[in-house]
Design an enzyme around this catalytic site. Structure first.
Site: not given
Ligand SMILES: Cc1ncc(COP(=O)(O)O)c(C=O)c1O
Length: 379
Positions: A149, A320, A194-196, A177, A232, A69-70
């Site tokens: 988040n 984080c 972000s898949a996870h 989120q 890849t 996601g980042t």
């Molecule tokens: C609002 C938000 N954006 C971005 C991210 C980043 O996603 P990723 O963990 O896949 O890098 C997060 C993850 O904590 C998030 O909560």
């Protein structure tokens, strides 16, 4: 274990793993290879892109797979900014995830961009009129997260998308989120996933970028993803993201009200039973699975330890920022003083969360906070 930290990450769904499995084993090809093994993998990536596009209501070519996601948020922010269609001005909010905030600040540091960081009110909401007032002729991108988040507040992204559309400025929303909880049809030009966070694997994300939005790639190389993200392809990851997104979207209508009822039960019980408890974030305009509090005079990290001893996993806010001594930038932006911000505790529920689990946490929390309070007093 009672796991109430789904905003940090969610478990991989078994059905998702089963769809991924062939691409981790027999069909292991590189999608760029012209032989049959490679072409099987290429077909799986194409099919995954179509599935994601079907959920988002866009064209497959508008979906770019990324490594997180980042990375998706960085590609949106830096990709549009460096393509520089209007000028060197960017707009965002003070409560964004660092994926957006730091991407913008890096552009300010290294590329001479001017970044307007909009304030939020006490509930974490950005004012739509303030976005409109901040737009300038040289504004190249507005980025506002869909849902926060740390405090669960849902931002007025539909209204902000309309403001940006009228002004001709591209609009990105960090929807990391929101998936599985909120409708993803918000009118954004760019949207990060972000898949996870929704039952898929870690290490894969996606960016929707509307056709015609200029985008400079962050990663140059072999030209995969139509030249927008070389490297890849994570074939199993793309399959997993697509499968998890479909499942999350299919379950949303039933899950959102179920989680909302659990959320409100937890919030009401905690506010009634824990002295000096305050809800952080908006009371109603918040993610269905998200309850976050401050407990005045009670160190959040100590409460987390007490709860963990009872088998409850939750967090202080952002995974984080965990371990950091600095008060959360989100709570600070909401006008919460540093000492109160240090008492933050967040509970985020998921598909496996039961009413019994929520009741157990509601029972344990007054005990845990009282214990931390009395330990602090005897010191
Ligand atoms: C609002 C938000 N954006 C971005 C991210 C980043 O996603 P990723 O963990 O896949 O890098 C997060 C993850 O904590 C998030 O909560």
């Amino acid at each position: 274990v009672i796991y109430l930290d789904h905003a940090a990450t969610a478990p991989l769904e078994r059905a998702v793993l089963e769809e991924m499995w062939p691409y981790l084993t027999g069909s292991f090809g590189n999608p760029s290879s012209h032989h049959a093994v490679g072409q099987q993998a290429a077909a799986a990536v194409d099919r995954s892109r179509e599935r994601v596009a079907a959920v988002l209501g866009c064209r497959p070519a508008e979906v770019i797979f990324t490594g997180s996601g980042t990375e998706a948020a960085n590609l949106a922010v830096k990709g549009v900014a460096l393509a520089n269609p209007r000028g060197r001005h960017l707009i965002t909010s003070a409560v964004e995830h660092k994926a957006v905030l730091e991407a913008m600040l890096a552009l300010a540091r290294h590329n001479g961009f001017d970044v307007t960081i909009l304030p939020v009110d006490r509930s974490g909401l950005v004012d739509v009129a303030a976005v409109a007032a901040a737009v300038r002729p040289d504004t190249t991108l507005v980025s506002l997260m869909y849902a926060n988040n740390e405090v669960g507040t849902i931002e007025p992204v539909v209204e902000v998308a309309a403001v940006c559309h009228d002004a001709g400025v591209p609009f990105h929303t960090d929807a990391v989120q929101a998936v599985g909880h909120l409708s993803l049809s918000v009118g954004a030009d760019l949207l990060s996933l972000s898949a996870h966070k929704f039952g898929g694997p870690k290490g894969v994300g996606a960016l929707f970028a509307r056709r015609g939005i200029p985008l400079v790639p962050l990663v140059d190389g072999g030209g995969q993803e139509r030249g927008r993200r070389s490297g890849t392809e994570n074939v199993a990851g793309a399959v997993g993201l697509a499968a998890a997104l479909e499942l999350a979207e299919a379950d949303r209508a039933a899950e959102a009200p179920r989680l909302m009822a659990l959320r409100d039960r937890l919030i009401d019980t905690v506010l009634a039973s824990v002295p000096a408890a305050v809800l952080t974030g908006h009371r109603t305009q918040r993610l269905p699975h998200h309850a976050s509090f401050c407990f005045e005079g009670v160190a959040g990290e100590a409460v987390l330890l007490e709860l963990e001893m009872e088998g409850v996993c939750c967090s202080s806010g952002s995974a984080c920022a965990a371990g950091s001594q600095d008060p959360s930038h989100v709570l600070t932006a909401m006008g919460i003083p540093a000492d109160l911000a240090q008492t933050a505790v967040r509970f985020t529920m998921g598909p496996g969360t039961t009413a019994d689990e929520v009741d157990e946490v509601a029972r344990l929390l007054p005990l845990a906070t009282a214990r931390v309070r009395s330990l602090a007093e005897t010191r």
